[in-house]
Motif scaffolding. Structure first.
Motif, mmCIF file in Angstrom:
data_model
loop_
_atom_site.group_PDB
_atom_site.id
_atom_site.type_symbol
_atom_site.label_atom_id
_atom_site.label_comp_id
_atom_site.label_asym_id
_atom_site.label_seq_id
_atom_site.Cartn_x
_atom_site.Cartn_y
_atom_site.Cartn_z
ATOM 1 N N ILE A 12 0.847 -1.205 0.000
ATOM 2 C CA ILE A 12 0.000 0.000 0.000
ATOM 3 C C ILE A 12 0.877 1.248 0.000
ATOM 4 O O ILE A 12 0.655 2.182 -0.762
ATOM 5 C CB ILE A 12 -0.956 -0.005 1.207
ATOM 6 C CG1 ILE A 12 -1.967 -1.142 1.062
ATOM 7 C CG2 ILE A 12 -1.658 1.343 1.352
ATOM 8 C CD1 ILE A 12 -2.758 -1.437 2.321
ATOM 9 N N ASN A 13 1.901 1.255 0.877
ATOM 10 C CA ASN A 13 2.801 2.399 0.984
ATOM 11 C C ASN A 13 3.449 2.747 -0.356
ATOM 12 O O ASN A 13 3.565 3.905 -0.718
ATOM 13 C CB ASN A 13 3.876 2.100 2.030
ATOM 14 C CG ASN A 13 4.908 3.196 2.144
ATOM 15 O OD1 ASN A 13 4.584 4.329 2.440
ATOM 16 N ND2 ASN A 13 6.152 2.853 1.914
ATOM 17 N N CYS A 14 3.870 1.733 -1.092
ATOM 18 C CA CYS A 14 4.645 1.967 -2.317
ATOM 19 C C CYS A 14 3.808 2.077 -3.582
ATOM 20 O O CYS A 14 4.236 2.718 -4.537
ATOM 21 C CB CYS A 14 5.671 0.847 -2.492
ATOM 22 S SG CYS A 14 6.928 0.836 -1.202
ATOM 23 N N TYR A 15 2.607 1.467 -3.613
ATOM 24 C CA TYR A 15 1.901 1.384 -4.893
ATOM 25 C C TYR A 15 0.466 1.907 -4.882
ATOM 26 O O TYR A 15 -0.141 2.021 -5.941
ATOM 27 C CB TYR A 15 1.897 -0.070 -5.389
ATOM 28 C CG TYR A 15 3.279 -0.655 -5.451
ATOM 29 C CD1 TYR A 15 4.217 -0.191 -6.377
ATOM 30 C CD2 TYR A 15 3.675 -1.650 -4.571
ATOM 31 C CE1 TYR A 15 5.489 -0.708 -6.421
ATOM 32 C CE2 TYR A 15 4.958 -2.175 -4.617
ATOM 33 C CZ TYR A 15 5.857 -1.700 -5.537
ATOM 34 O OH TYR A 15 7.125 -2.214 -5.576
ATOM 35 N N SER A 16 -0.088 2.218 -3.726
ATOM 36 C CA SER A 16 -1.480 2.664 -3.690
ATOM 37 C C SER A 16 -1.630 4.055 -4.305
ATOM 38 O O SER A 16 -0.762 4.920 -4.140
ATOM 39 C CB SER A 16 -1.986 2.699 -2.248
ATOM 40 O OG SER A 16 -3.321 3.174 -2.220
ATOM 41 N N LYS A 17 -2.733 4.265 -4.991
ATOM 42 C CA LYS A 17 -3.064 5.588 -5.543
ATOM 43 C C LYS A 17 -3.939 6.374 -4.560
ATOM 44 O O LYS A 17 -4.138 7.564 -4.719
ATOM 45 C CB LYS A 17 -3.799 5.447 -6.886
ATOM 46 C CG LYS A 17 -3.001 4.695 -7.943
ATOM 47 C CD LYS A 17 -1.744 5.423 -8.343
ATOM 48 C CE LYS A 17 -1.038 4.665 -9.445
ATOM 49 N NZ LYS A 17 0.361 4.965 -9.543
ATOM 50 N N ASP A 18 -4.472 5.694 -3.546
ATOM 51 C CA ASP A 18 -5.327 6.307 -2.536
ATOM 52 C C ASP A 18 -4.435 6.947 -1.471
ATOM 53 O O ASP A 18 -3.817 6.257 -0.663
ATOM 54 C CB ASP A 18 -6.232 5.241 -1.923
ATOM 55 C CG ASP A 18 -7.188 5.783 -0.879
ATOM 56 O OD1 ASP A 18 -6.876 6.818 -0.237
ATOM 57 O OD2 ASP A 18 -8.245 5.156 -0.685
ATOM 58 N N GLU A 19 -4.365 8.274 -1.472
ATOM 59 C CA GLU A 19 -3.447 8.990 -0.584
ATOM 60 C C GLU A 19 -3.769 8.788 0.894
ATOM 61 O O GLU A 19 -2.865 8.719 1.721
ATOM 62 C CB GLU A 19 -3.409 10.487 -0.931
ATOM 63 C CG GLU A 19 -2.732 10.779 -2.258
ATOM 64 C CD GLU A 19 -1.279 10.295 -2.336
ATOM 65 O OE1 GLU A 19 -0.537 10.397 -1.341
ATOM 66 O OE2 GLU A 19 -0.887 9.795 -3.419
ATOM 67 N N SER A 20 -5.034 8.692 1.270
ATOM 68 C CA SER A 20 -5.375 8.484 2.685
ATOM 69 C C SER A 20 -4.995 7.070 3.129
ATOM 70 O O SER A 20 -4.500 6.871 4.239
ATOM 71 C CB SER A 20 -6.855 8.758 2.945
ATOM 72 O OG SER A 20 -7.671 7.837 2.255
ATOM 73 N N GLU A 21 -5.204 6.083 2.256
ATOM 74 C CA GLU A 21 -4.802 4.711 2.546
ATOM 75 C C GLU A 21 -3.276 4.624 2.669
ATOM 76 O O GLU A 21 -2.741 3.994 3.585
ATOM 77 C CB GLU A 21 -5.303 3.797 1.420
ATOM 78 C CG GLU A 21 -5.035 2.337 1.652
ATOM 79 C CD GLU A 21 -5.546 1.456 0.523
ATOM 80 O OE1 GLU A 21 -6.378 0.585 0.802
ATOM 81 O OE2 GLU A 21 -5.097 1.651 -0.636
ATOM 82 N N LYS A 22 -2.595 5.312 1.760
ATOM 83 C CA LYS A 22 -1.132 5.335 1.770
ATOM 84 C C LYS A 22 -0.614 5.986 3.064
ATOM 85 O O LYS A 22 0.312 5.478 3.692
ATOM 86 C CB LYS A 22 -0.640 6.105 0.545
ATOM 87 C CG LYS A 22 0.822 5.999 0.283
ATOM 88 C CD LYS A 22 1.165 6.649 -1.043
ATOM 89 C CE LYS A 22 2.593 6.394 -1.390
ATOM 90 N NZ LYS A 22 2.934 6.764 -2.745
ATOM 91 N N ALA A 23 -1.222 7.080 3.485
ATOM 92 C CA ALA A 23 -0.812 7.773 4.712
ATOM 93 C C ALA A 23 -0.971 6.866 5.930
ATOM 94 O O ALA A 23 -0.117 6.855 6.826
ATOM 95 C CB ALA A 23 -1.608 9.053 4.886
#
Length: 176
Positions: A12-23
């Motif tokens: 998720i950290n490296c490939y997610s496009k969802d900024e809130s999920e990534k955060a």
């Protein structure tokens, strides 16, 4: 997310496009594993030993087959020139294919580590390192002996094999 593994949070950290999920993944990686991982490009084959514990990874690119051990720092080495009023030495490391970075190494600045190179434990690297090298100390390197793979090579010995070797070493030590 509270029950995700290191590998799932890394994904998720490296490939997610969802900024809130990534955060949220960034927050949990730091909370649970004590690591920060920010890369402009990171190949999905990159491995982090010991769940990247103690690592700060801010890199331009981590290529296929890169392996990073614990307590490693990849990051910037910028400086501000007060005379010219501008930043110098901007950029983050690029690690080429099959680079291994051992425990506690620091790779800083806009440097490139050539393919099939091992950066030794505790090394401090602020200059480019050519491919097929062993980097060590402060900006030192030598050609890698092609007869040996160092630090990481699949299949790794099992924990039981290592324990048995250590038990034998203890017996030999105690019998001195």
């Amino acid at each position: 997310m509270e029950t995700m593994t290191f590998e799932e949070l890394l994904e998720i950290n490296c490939y997610s496009k969802d900024e809130s999920e990534k955060a949220k993944a960034v927050e949990l990686l730091e909370k649970w594993f004590g690591c920060e991982i920010q890369c402009e490009q990171i190949d999905r084959s990159v491995l982090f030993a010991h769940h990247a514990r103690g690592c700060t990874i801010v890199a331009a690119k981590l290529s296929q087959g890169v392996v990073i051990y614990q307590n490693v720092t990849l990051g910037s080495n910028m400086r501000y020139n007060n005379i010219q009023n501008n930043w110098e030495n901007m950029g983050s490391p690029i690690l080429a294919e099959n680079v291994i970075v051992a425990d506690g190494a620091k790779i800083l600045g806009p440097v490139t580590i050539g393919k099939n190179t091992v950066v030794g434990a505790g090394a401090i690297i602020t200059k480019d390192i050519p491919e097929n090298s062993i980097a060590f100390g402060v900006n030192q390197y030598k050609s890698k002996n092609p007869a040996y793979d160092l630090v990481f090579k699949q299949p790794m010995p099992s924990g039981e094999e290592i324990i048995e070797v250590d038990r034998q070493r203890i017996r030999e030590f105690d019998n001195q």
